[in-house]
Scaffold this motif. Structure first.
Motif, short mmCIF file in Angstrom:
data_model
loop_
_atom_site.label_atom_id
_atom_site.label_comp_id
_atom_site.label_asym_id
_atom_site.label_seq_id
_atom_site.Cartn_x
_atom_site.Cartn_y
_atom_site.Cartn_z
N VAL A 193 0.86 -1.08 -0.70
CA VAL A 193 0.02 0.22 -0.20
C VAL A 193 1.10 0.90 -0.32
O VAL A 193 0.56 2.23 -0.55
CB VAL A 193 -1.11 -0.15 1.48
CG1 VAL A 193 -1.78 0.68 1.33
CG2 VAL A 193 -1.65 -0.91 0.64
N ALA A 194 2.35 1.61 0.73
CA ALA A 194 3.02 2.70 0.48
C ALA A 194 3.34 3.23 -0.94
O ALA A 194 3.99 3.62 -1.06
CB ALA A 194 4.13 2.52 1.94
N MET A 195 3.25 1.62 -0.81
CA MET A 195 4.06 2.06 -2.51
C MET A 195 3.20 2.12 -3.03
O MET A 195 3.93 3.03 -4.92
CB MET A 195 5.01 0.80 -3.27
CG MET A 195 6.78 -0.13 -2.88
SD MET A 195 7.08 -1.35 -2.76
CE MET A 195 6.10 -2.36 -2.47
N ALA A 196 2.21 1.85 -3.30
CA ALA A 196 1.26 1.76 -5.05
C ALA A 196 0.55 3.37 -4.60
O ALA A 196 0.99 3.67 -5.70
CB ALA A 196 0.23 0.83 -4.21
N HIS A 197 0.92 4.21 -3.10
CA HIS A 197 0.85 5.51 -3.20
C HIS A 197 1.89 6.28 -3.59
O HIS A 197 1.22 7.34 -3.68
CB HIS A 197 0.10 5.62 -1.11
CG HIS A 197 -1.78 5.49 -1.49
ND1 HIS A 197 -1.94 4.12 -0.71
CD2 HIS A 197 -2.23 5.66 -1.12
CE1 HIS A 197 -3.00 3.91 -1.03
NE2 HIS A 197 -3.56 5.44 -0.99
N ALA A 198 2.58 5.45 -2.96
CA ALA A 198 3.75 6.21 -3.62
C ALA A 198 3.67 6.50 -5.37
O ALA A 198 4.14 7.56 -6.12
CB ALA A 198 4.97 6.02 -3.44
#
Length: 153
Positions: free
Chosen positions: A62-67
């Motif tokens: 989720v952190a990478m997708a939002h980045a």
């Protein structure tokens, strides 16, 4: 690293019920970076009473997708949706207490985003690291080939 420390909690640009159930919070999403946090409690535990690897991987994903969604030109809603094409995770130490995930966009094309993410404990120690490739999409073909759109807030 308490809730009041660092960036304040902000709403996710899209609704993700699974993320809500896990209790993940978004603290920053801008310019190819995102920061999320979660307070690990018993519902997140594996049989060793530490964060289950699935929770850690979800936090990284989720952190990478939002980045990936926060790259320049993404707009206030975070640009198009992304789906994970592939992901690799390395676990360094058990996740306990509050965990912070930092996702970074390394490179993007018109259709793909290449990202990395790291998870830190309250002492700033690296607990896990991951890399992932995401595909930018505007709609997702669902069951019966009907298109499903993002659940924007």
């Amino acid at each position: 690293m308490s809730e009041g420390e660092g960036s304040p909690v902000q709403p996710f640009p899209v609704r993700i019920p699974f993320v809500e159930d896990l209790g993940l919070t978004l603290h920053r999403m801008a310019d190819g970076e995102a920061e999320l946090r979660v307070d690990i409690d018993e519902r997140h535990h594996n049989s060793w009473a530490v964060a289950h690897g699935g929770v850690v991987m979800t936090l990284l994903d989720v952190a990478m997708a939002h980045a990936a969604r926060s790259s320049p030109g993404g707009g206030p809603e975070g640009g198009p949706g992304v789906v994970t094409v592939e992901m690799k995770t390395s676990f360094m130490r058990p996740g306990e207490g509050q965990l912070k995930a930092v996702g970074k966009l390394l490179h993007r094309t018109a259709t793909l985003a290449f990202c990395e993410g790291s998870i830190f404990n309250v002492d700033g120690q690296l607990c896990a690291h991951g890399t992932a490739t995401f595909k930018y999409i505007r709609a997702l073909p669902g069951q019966g080939r009907t298109l499903k759109s993002l659940q924007r807030r």
